[in-house]
Structure formats: structure tokens, C-alpha cells
Design a protein around this motif. Structure first.
Motif, PDB file in Angstrom:
ATOM      1  N   TYR A 376       0.716  -1.274  -0.045  1.00  0.00           N
ATOM      2  CA  TYR A 376       0.031  -0.077  -0.121  1.00  0.00           C
ATOM      3  C   TYR A 376       0.872   1.330   0.066  1.00  0.00           C
ATOM      4  CZ  TYR A 376      -2.947   3.724   1.512  1.00  0.00           C
ATOM      5  OH  TYR A 376      -3.636   4.852   2.017  1.00  0.00           O
ATOM      6  N   GLN A 377       1.885   1.201   0.650  1.00  0.00           N
ATOM      7  CA  GLN A 377       2.759   2.363   0.792  1.00  0.00           C
ATOM      8  C   GLN A 377       3.610   2.900  -0.693  1.00  0.00           C
ATOM      9  OE1 GLN A 377       3.929   4.911   2.748  1.00  0.00           O
ATOM     10  NE2 GLN A 377       2.584   4.115   4.430  1.00  0.00           N
ATOM     11  N   ARG A 378       3.757   1.621  -1.330  1.00  0.00           N
ATOM     12  CA  ARG A 378       4.327   1.829  -2.606  1.00  0.00           C
ATOM     13  C   ARG A 378       3.341   2.284  -3.659  1.00  0.00           C
ATOM     14  NH1 ARG A 378       6.868  -3.059  -1.211  1.00  0.00           N
ATOM     15  NH2 ARG A 378       5.516  -4.406  -2.509  1.00  0.00           N
ATOM     16  N   ASP A 379       1.978   2.043  -3.490  1.00  0.00           N
ATOM     17  CA  ASP A 379       1.209   2.389  -4.365  1.00  0.00           C
ATOM     18  C   ASP A 379       0.892   4.149  -3.972  1.00  0.00           C
ATOM     19  OD1 ASP A 379       0.218   0.137  -5.081  1.00  0.00           O
ATOM     20  OD2 ASP A 379      -1.461  -0.052  -3.795  1.00  0.00           O
ATOM     21  N   ASP A 380       1.004   4.648  -2.840  1.00  0.00           N
ATOM     22  CA  ASP A 380       0.787   5.950  -2.589  1.00  0.00           C
ATOM     23  C   ASP A 380       1.927   6.799  -3.342  1.00  0.00           C
ATOM     24  OD1 ASP A 380       0.280   8.240  -0.650  1.00  0.00           O
ATOM     25  OD2 ASP A 380       2.384   8.264  -0.588  1.00  0.00           O
ATOM     26  N   ARG A 381       3.140   6.235  -3.569  1.00  0.00           N
ATOM     27  CA  ARG A 381       4.291   7.026  -4.329  1.00  0.00           C
ATOM     28  C   ARG A 381       3.652   6.742  -6.112  1.00  0.00           C
ATOM     29  NH1 ARG A 381       4.337   6.735   0.361  1.00  0.00           N
ATOM     30  NH2 ARG A 381       5.847   5.357   1.473  1.00  0.00           N
ATOM     31  N   THR A 382       3.113   5.831  -6.065  1.00  0.00           N
ATOM     32  CA  THR A 382       2.578   5.794  -7.509  1.00  0.00           C
ATOM     33  C   THR A 382       1.669   6.863  -7.943  1.00  0.00           C
ATOM     34  OG1 THR A 382       2.839   3.322  -7.694  1.00  0.00           O
ATOM     35  CG2 THR A 382       1.447   4.347  -9.449  1.00  0.00           C
ATOM     36  N   ILE A 383       0.679   7.149  -6.914  1.00  0.00           N
ATOM     37  CA  ILE A 383      -0.363   8.090  -6.990  1.00  0.00           C
ATOM     38  C   ILE A 383       0.299   9.597  -6.860  1.00  0.00           C
ATOM     39  CG2 ILE A 383      -2.082   9.412  -5.757  1.00  0.00           C
ATOM     40  CD1 ILE A 383      -2.713   6.801  -4.428  1.00  0.00           C
ATOM     41  N   ARG A 384       1.493   9.835  -6.289  1.00  0.00           N
ATOM     42  CA  ARG A 384       1.938  11.020  -6.167  1.00  0.00           C
ATOM     43  C   ARG A 384       2.966  11.218  -7.641  1.00  0.00           C
ATOM     44  NH1 ARG A 384       1.303  12.842  -0.896  1.00  0.00           N
ATOM     45  NH2 ARG A 384       0.491  11.095   0.191  1.00  0.00           N
ATOM     46  N   VAL A 385       3.594  10.212  -8.212  1.00  0.00           N
ATOM     47  CA  VAL A 385       4.065  10.235  -9.355  1.00  0.00           C
ATOM     48  C   VAL A 385       3.279  10.655 -10.619  1.00  0.00           C
ATOM     49  CG1 VAL A 385       5.297   8.992 -11.184  1.00  0.00           C
ATOM     50  CG2 VAL A 385       6.171   8.930  -8.677  1.00  0.00           C
ATOM     51  N   LEU A 386       2.110  10.103 -10.585  1.00  0.00           N
ATOM     52  CA  LEU A 386       0.999  10.122 -11.625  1.00  0.00           C
ATOM     53  C   LEU A 386       0.593  11.799 -11.591  1.00  0.00           C
ATOM     54  CD1 LEU A 386      -0.926   7.029 -11.415  1.00  0.00           C
ATOM     55  CD2 LEU A 386       0.428   7.699 -13.458  1.00  0.00           C
TER      56      LEU A 386
END
Length: 470
Positions: A376-386
Motif C-alpha cells: 500500500y505504501q508503494r501505491d501511495d508513491r505511484t499516486i504522487r508520481v502520476l
């Protein structure tokens, strides 16, 4: 001196007087031990009733309220985030799920507030906290209702966002602190009762051992005295009384020590973990809401980024970590832990749970919780990158999607893992309560019956000897 002479003549000067004195000592000690065990048993039953029916439910209701408040606000943000412009461009599945979860959370909050209002009666501080929560929650609902109404109009998103900010601020500054105050207050009351009950049981256990030893010594002295005076090796009645006394002491001591051990298991082994995991769940929902708030409100993105990091540190604390370094530090410290379970380089609610692993399957379930959290934490970084790449719609869809591989799907897997380890501890809490009640109900009646037999058998054993002097 005259009174002393009378007492000596009556209770010591003659052989029958000495036998009666020894009989009285045995019977008195048996009665004293019986009264002690009865008192301890009634107190233990009262403790178990309070723990199972009041202390634990109050604490979990307060924790559920904390969680539901976070969930409701998260879903309000999700509704605004997925609704489009008065319905145009709406993300249909995320919107429908958010509306459903919002309603569920609101009903849960209403139920928990009613439960806690009843529980707080007699405690002025808690009563005031619940009253404040109830009033603030009414205001919060009004603000969210106005935000959703504005959002339903074409071009109404900015006005809706103003109302949502007010609601979110009310939640952060008043509702959540008050809810957590109730969690702490009820958990503290439970801890106080636990400490008092354990202290009382320790005193009762020591007293039972002392009285039991004195009772056995009195029976031993009586048996020796009979053998010496009547030239018989053993008196059958006194011997049977001694066996009953030994049985009573063993049963009584076992009942009290088992009660103390089950109480420790219920509170320290099981419920301490339930509290830590309940806090973790509430923090998780609040962190998840911060992601939605981050996407919804560009003016407050820095604030919500810091809030997300703070909550991540509360769950799995890593010294000096930023969002840019958090994932690598989490992976490094977790590898160290998996290689050596004593190598715990992190803090937070997950550390509390891993420090308190007790039951079969608990460590595996707890480890699975951390591993799904890392996804889930890695998904958060994906959201911010997008979002940084200008792909706002893709970031929102990934954040709120329920398809496999999306953030919400991974959040659901994390909550499922968290629920599993919580359920393990809840089941053992219930089992400890049941075992504690059984230790009182199954063992103490036998001990009390054996003590009644001690008095009766001692009297029967001495009757033939005393009859010789009539």
C-alpha cells in the motif's frame, strides 16, 4: 491472673480441653479459609463480568468510533473526488462504493455514540467528552451535507471544497482528539481494574497459602497429639480431614493462580494487542483519507503529504524517513527483522504488536499485515508520481479503483490481514475470559466442600476420644 487461670483450666489444663482447643483451631482455620476463598471467588466473578461486559466493550466501542469517524471523512472526500462535475465524468464504481461506505460509517458512529453515552454515566469527564462529540458530529454532518449539496450543482466543486475543509478541520481538531481521549480513558480504566484485581489476587493467594499451611499444621499437631496420648498411630477421621484439607488448599490455590494467569492473558497477551491493532486500523483509515484529501485539495497538498507521513510513522516508525526514503528503509528494516525476530529497527503500532506476539498463527498474521502495508505504501508513491506527471485523472482512478492492482484493492488486502491478526487476539481474549470464569466455577466449589468436610471429619474423629472422658 484469675481470668488466665480460668482460661487455662478450661482450654489447656486437661486432655479433653486440649483436644477441644485443637478441634476449635482446625475448624476456625477451615472456616477462615472458606470465607477467604468465597470472597476471592465472588470478587473474581465480578472482575470477569466487568472485564467482559463493560471494560473491553467500552474500549473497543471508543476505538470503533475513532475508526468510523476517519472512515466517514475518507468516504466524504472520495465522494467529492469521484463525483465529477454534477455527475458528468463520474467514476461510477468508486462513487457508488464511497456513498455506501459513507452511510455505513455514519450509522456506526451514531450507534457508538449512544453506547458510549450510556457507558460514560457517572464519569463527568467522559460524559462531557461524549456530549462534545455528539454536538460536533452534528455540526460535521451539516458541513458535509452542505458540501455534497454544493457538489451536486454544476460548477459547485469549489464551494463544496470550502465546506469540506471546514468539516475536515473540525474532524482533526475536535472530533478525533475527543474520540481518542475516550479510547485512552476507557483503556486506562480497564488497566486500573486489571492492576487492582491482580494485586488483590496476589494478596488472596498468599493469604490462602498461609491459612492452608496453618490448617495442615494444626491437623498434623492434632494427629501427633492423639498418637502420643492414646497410643494409636493414626486417627482415621483426622487423617481423612487432612486429605480433605490438602485437597482444599490445592484446589483453592489453583483456582486463584489460574484466575490471575487468565486475567493476565486476557489483558496483556490479547487485549493489549487488540488496542494496538485497533489504533493501527483507525490510523490506516485516516492515512487513506489523507491520500484522497491530497488529490481533492491542491491548496493543502503539502499539509496532507506531511499528515500521511506522520501517520505512516505512527504505524511503522522509521527514524529520519521521508516519503522519498520511507519505502527503502521499510524494506531494509523488514529484511533485518525477518532474518532475526529480535532485530526490530522500527517503532509504532506494528512494533507493539510484534513485541506482544503470543498465540499460534499470530506472528505469521502480523507479518502478513506489515507486508501488505508495504504494498500500500508503494501505491501511495505511484499516486504522487502520476499527479506530478499531470495525470490527475489516472491518479484518482488508481487511488480509488477496486480492480486488482489498484490502491484501494491493496488497502483492502491490508485491512483483511489486519483484521485476521486482530481476530486471533479477540478470540484468545474471549477464551481467557471463559477459562477464568471456569477456573472459579469449577475449582472453588470443590475446595469449599472439602473444607466443610475438614470440620465435619475432625469432629467425628475426635468424638470417640472425647467420649472416653464423660
Amino acid at each position: 491472673m484469675a481470668a488466665w487461670a480460668v482460661l487455662r483450666r478450661r482450654y489447656w489444663a486437661t486432655l479433653p480441653a486440649r483436644l477441644r482447643l485443637l478441634r476449635m483451631a482446625v475448624v476456625t482455620l477451615a472456616i477462615a479459609l472458606a470465607l477467604l476463598l468465597t470472597s476471592a471467588g465472588l470478587a473474581a466473578i465480578g472482575t470477569w463480568d466487568a472485564v467482559a461486559d463493560r471494560d473491553a466493550p467500552r474500549t473497543t466501542s471508543a476505538a470503533d468510533l475513532d475508526l468510523a469517524l476517519n472512515d466517514m471523512d475518507a468516504q466524504a472526500a472520495n465522494i467529492l473526488l469521484s463525483s465529477g462535475n454534477a455527475g458528468q465524468g463520474r467514476l461510477a464504481t468508486p462513487y457508488a462504493k464511497a456513498v455506501g461506505f459513507y452511510g455505513d460509517a455514519r450509522r456506526t458512529i451514531g450507534h457508538d455514540l449512544r453506547t458510549l453515552a450510556v457507558a460514560a454515566q457517572g464519569d463527568r469527564t467522559d460524559e462531557h467528552t461524549v456530549e462534545s462529540l455528539t454536538d460536533d458530529f452534528a455540526e460535521y454532518q451539516e458541513l458535509i451535507g452542505r458540501a455534497l449539496e454544493n457538489d451536486g450543482r454544476t460548477g459547485g466543486k469549489p464551494a463544496a471544497l470550502v465546506d469540506y475543509r471546514k468539516a475536515a478541520d473540525l474532524l482533526r481538531n475536535q472530533l478525533l482528539p475527543d474520540a481518542r481521549k475516550l479510547v485512552d480513558s476507557n483503556n486506562r480504566a480497564f488497566n486500573t481494574r486489571y492492576a487492582q484485581a491482580r494485586s488483590a489476587l496476589a494478596t488472596q493467594l498468599a493469604s490462602a497459602i498461609v491459612l492452608g499451611v496453618l490448617l495442615l499444621l494444626s491437623l498434623g499437631v492434632l494427629q501427633w497429639y492423639l498418637a502420643r496420648r492414646f497410643h494409636r498411630i493414626l486417627n482415621p477421621g483426622v487423617l481423612a480431614a487432612t486429605v480433605c484439607a490438602l485437597l482444599a488448599v490445592l484446589l483453592g490455590v489453583q483456582a486463584l493462580s489460574a484466575t490471575a494467569e487468565h486475567l493476565r492473558g486476557a489483558r496483556r497477551d490479547a487485549f493489549d494487542s487488540v488496542v494496538a491493532l485497533s489504533r493501527a486500523r483507525a490510523i490506516a483509515y485516516d492515512a487513506n483519507a489523507d491520500e484522497s484529501r491530497y488529490l481533492l485539495d491542491p491548496e493543502r497538498r503539502n499539509q496532507y503529504t506531511q499528515a500521511f507521513l506522520t501517520k505512516s510513522q505512527e504505524l511503522y516508525g522509521l527514524k529520519g524517513a521521508t516519503l522519498a526514503t520511507y519505502d527503502d528503509k521499510l524494506a531494509t528494516t523488514w529484511r533485518a527483522y525477518r532474518s532475526d525476530h529480535g532485530d526490530l529497527r522500527f517503532t509504532g503500532e506494528f512494533r507493539r504488536e510484534l513485541d506482544n506476539v503470543t498465540f499460534a498463527g499470530e506472528r505469521t498474521a502480523a507479518e502478513r499485515t506489515v507486508e501488505t502495508y508495504a504494498v500500500y505504501q508503494r501505491d501511495d508513491r505511484t499516486i504522487r508520481v502520476l499527479l506530478a506527471q499531470g495525470k490527475e485523472r489516472e491518479a484518482v482512478a488508481f487511488c480509488m479503483g477496486w480492480q486488482a492492482g489498484t490502491s484501494n484493492a491493496h488497502f483492502g488486502a491490508w485491512m483483511t490481514a489486519l483484521d485476521k491478526v486482530t481476530d486471533i487476539n479477540r478470540r484468545h481474549f474471549t477464551a481467557s475470559v471463559q477459562a477464568g470464569r471456569s477456573s472459579v466455577g469449577d475449582l472453588l466449589p470443590g475446595a469449599l466442600g472439602a473444607l466443610a468436610s475438614v470440620a465435619a471429619l475432625t469432629a467425628l474423629g475426635l468424638r470417640p476420644r472425647l467420649a472416653e472422658f464423660r
